[in-house]
Write an enzyme that holds these catalytic residues in place. Structure first.
Site, PDB file in Angstrom:
ATOM      1  N   TRP A   3       0.836  -1.175  -0.147  1.00  0.00           N
ATOM      2  CA  TRP A   3       0.014   0.176   0.070  1.00  0.00           C
ATOM      3  C   TRP A   3       0.940   1.215  -0.046  1.00  0.00           C
ATOM      4  CZ3 TRP A   3      -0.677   4.447   3.150  1.00  0.00           C
ATOM      5  CH2 TRP A   3      -1.489   5.137   3.421  1.00  0.00           C
ATOM      6  N   HIS A   4       1.756   0.934   0.521  1.00  0.00           N
ATOM      7  CA  HIS A   4       2.811   1.901   1.207  1.00  0.00           C
ATOM      8  C   HIS A   4       3.604   2.467  -0.726  1.00  0.00           C
ATOM      9  CE1 HIS A   4       2.185   2.040   5.634  1.00  0.00           C
ATOM     10  NE2 HIS A   4       2.891   2.912   5.637  1.00  0.00           N
ATOM     11  N   GLY A   5       4.014   1.835  -1.244  1.00  0.00           N
ATOM     12  CA  GLY A   5       4.430   2.012  -2.177  1.00  0.00           C
ATOM     13  C   GLY A   5       4.583   0.426  -3.402  1.00  0.00           C
ATOM     14  N   PHE A  18       1.787   8.021  -1.772  1.00  0.00           N
ATOM     15  CA  PHE A  18       1.673   7.607  -1.105  1.00  0.00           C
ATOM     16  C   PHE A  18      -0.192   7.315  -1.953  1.00  0.00           C
ATOM     17  CE2 PHE A  18       4.690   6.736   2.241  1.00  0.00           C
ATOM     18  CZ  PHE A  18       6.097   6.475   1.098  1.00  0.00           C
TER      19      PHE A  18
END
Length: 486
Positions: free
Chosen positions: A333-335, A486
């Site tokens: 989800w962050h990257g 993000f």
């Protein structure tokens, strides 16, 4: 439109004045329509092309929520089909914009390992700002409607404003409909104390961002750029260690500053947003850390992934599996990079393996918090580095020598000393806040709002002049918030 920009410094007061003097007198619906227009303008300032994406996604979920609400609870097939439509469309849009090139590169790399050159071309895709945040917020609504936890919204203006509310649209907190959506049904009355508190929250957030986080970024960016270029000899030893420590604080201060400004801006308009950070660097275990760090995302992952997978109800082996899935998804989800997946899995292993050891060995207090902070900081190598190679370069460079080279990365010795003093003051402040909160007291009430008028205004002036005198304004410094990517 950045929170730490002159544009926002004009935008927020204008919106607040019009909101309280004009639009709050003519009914809830008109007030919400005004906030919706302001929120769409705020988002459109980034890139008007993606405003249509936001409107489409939120309108679709409003419609699907109404359809689910009208469908008999016994008709599970139709209700589930409507839910699946939302999941497929929302995650499909998010997947295309955020992960298409990641999957293309991964497939290409996999075939290369087996000696097959596909030479797939990546797509020229711009990531819409905030898409991960508003997608998860919208999904939580539709899932809760499907589960029967909330009733579907009947007011499309209120719902669209809930999804698009500008203080938390771009980087959270990820709000639940059960908490924020009903607030758009109330015609609020102007509360001077609440507005004052919101303004102070905004200025404290700006100080954290512009005075501390942006100053840390100068050094951190310089060292990690060397790592990305393969310059391991320049960053060998303590410069790399200090860069990691500085990044741990930069990441926390930068993101918590955004959340604090968002909460403050919402308070100015009479709204309450959820707490997103609760002094995570005072945590005595990794599980406690994730209860304090990016709380809205951690709770989202718990409620919509971990618990549906079985949570911790089906034995140790299943619990371990579920935790690793959650942390891998959180990393992704962050990257869109294997770096983030590795970072997520490392933190999952910390929860699974190290928390029981800390409990067994009865490690508590400052020692436990130090261990948690050091291991968390080490994991951030993969969070910050531009690729796995750069991460390994940083890891190989870690050491305690070459202290004299520290001043060669953007901050002179006096700036480094000032930065360390700021971090020490911040941690002392966090400790005091923690102690006061356990006694049911607020730091702002104790130190500011309960004081005489002349002292309160002295504090307000100090906040303003701290930003003016000590803020980082270098033209070559990227002053956007970290979580915008993000």
């Amino acid at each position: 439109m950045l929170f730490n920009s002159i544009d926002f410094g004009i935008f927020l007061p204008v919106v607040a004045v019009l909101y309280w003097t004009v639009f709050n007198r003519h009914g809830v619906r008109l007030r919400n329509a005004f906030l919706l227009a302001c929120s769409w303008f705020f988002y459109g300032m980034w890139d008007w092309r993606f405003l249509g994406l936001l409107i489409f996604s939120s309108t679709m979920d409003y419609t699907l929520g109404r359809l689910i609400g009208r469908t008999d609870v016994n008709n599970r097939r139709k209700r589930k089909a409507l839910l699946v439509v939302s999941l497929v469309v929302n995650l499909g849009i998010l997947g295309f914009f955020k992960y298409a090139n990641f999957f293309i590169d991964s497939i290409d790399g996999l075939f290369t390992v087996f000696g097959m050159e596909l030479s797939l071309k990546t797509l020229n895709i711009i990531l819409p700002v905030g898409i991960s945040f508003y997608t998860f917020q919208s999904l939580s609504y539709i899932i809760d409607v499907y589960r029967g936890k909330i009733s579907p919204s009947r007011d499309i203006i209120a719902f669209l404003t809930f999804i698009s509310f500008f203080p938390q649209l771009v980087a959270g907190p990820i709000e639940r409909a059960s908490h924020l959506l009903p607030q758009f049904d109330d015609l609020k009355k102007f509360d001077y104390d609440r507005v004052r508190e919101g303004i102070v929250e905004v200025f404290i957030g700006l100080i954290k961002k512009m005075v501390i986080a942006d100053r840390l970024a100068v050094y951190v960016d310089s060292v990690f750029q060397e790592a990305a270029a393969g310059g391991s000899t320049q960053i060998l030893g303590f410069p790399s260690v200090l860069a990691l420590i500085f990044f741990a604080f930069q990441l926390y201060i930068d993101f918590s500053a955004y959340s604090q400004i968002a909460i403050g801006a919402a308070k100015i308009l009479g709204f309450s947003l959820c707490t997103n950070f609760r002094r995570p660097y005072l945590s005595s275990s990794f599980n406690n850390f994730w209860e304090r760090w990016h709380i809205s995302l951690s709770q989202w992952m718990r409620d919509y992934i971990f618990i549906p997978l079985g949570g911790s109800r089906e034995g140790r082996r299943r619990t371990v599996r579920n935790l690793l899935i959650v942390f891998a998804v959180s990393g992704l989800w962050h990257g869109a990079s294997w770096n983030f997946v590795i970072w997520g899995l490392i933190n999952g292993l910390f929860v699974i393996l190290l928390d029981p050891l800390l409990a067994r060995w009865k490690v508590r207090g400052v020692l436990a918090s130090t261990i948690v902070f050091c291991l968390w900081t080490f994991s951030l190598v993969f969070f910050r580095a531009e690729g796995i190679d750069a991460a390994w370069t940083m890891i190989r460079s870690l050491g305690l020598g070459h202290i004299g080279q520290i001043s060669g990365f953007g901050l002179a010795w006096n700036e480094l000393t000032f930065t360390l003093v700021l971090l020490a003051v911040l941690m002392c402040f966090e400790y005091v806040v923690e102690r006061l909160e356990k006694r049911g007291k607020s730091i702002l009430d104790v130190m500011v709002f309960s004081r005489p008028g002349w002292l309160r205004w002295a504090v307000y002036l100090v906040l303003v002049f701290t930003i003016i005198l000590f803020g980082v304004y270098a033209t070559n410094n990227d002053n956007s918030f970290i979580y915008f990517q993000f």
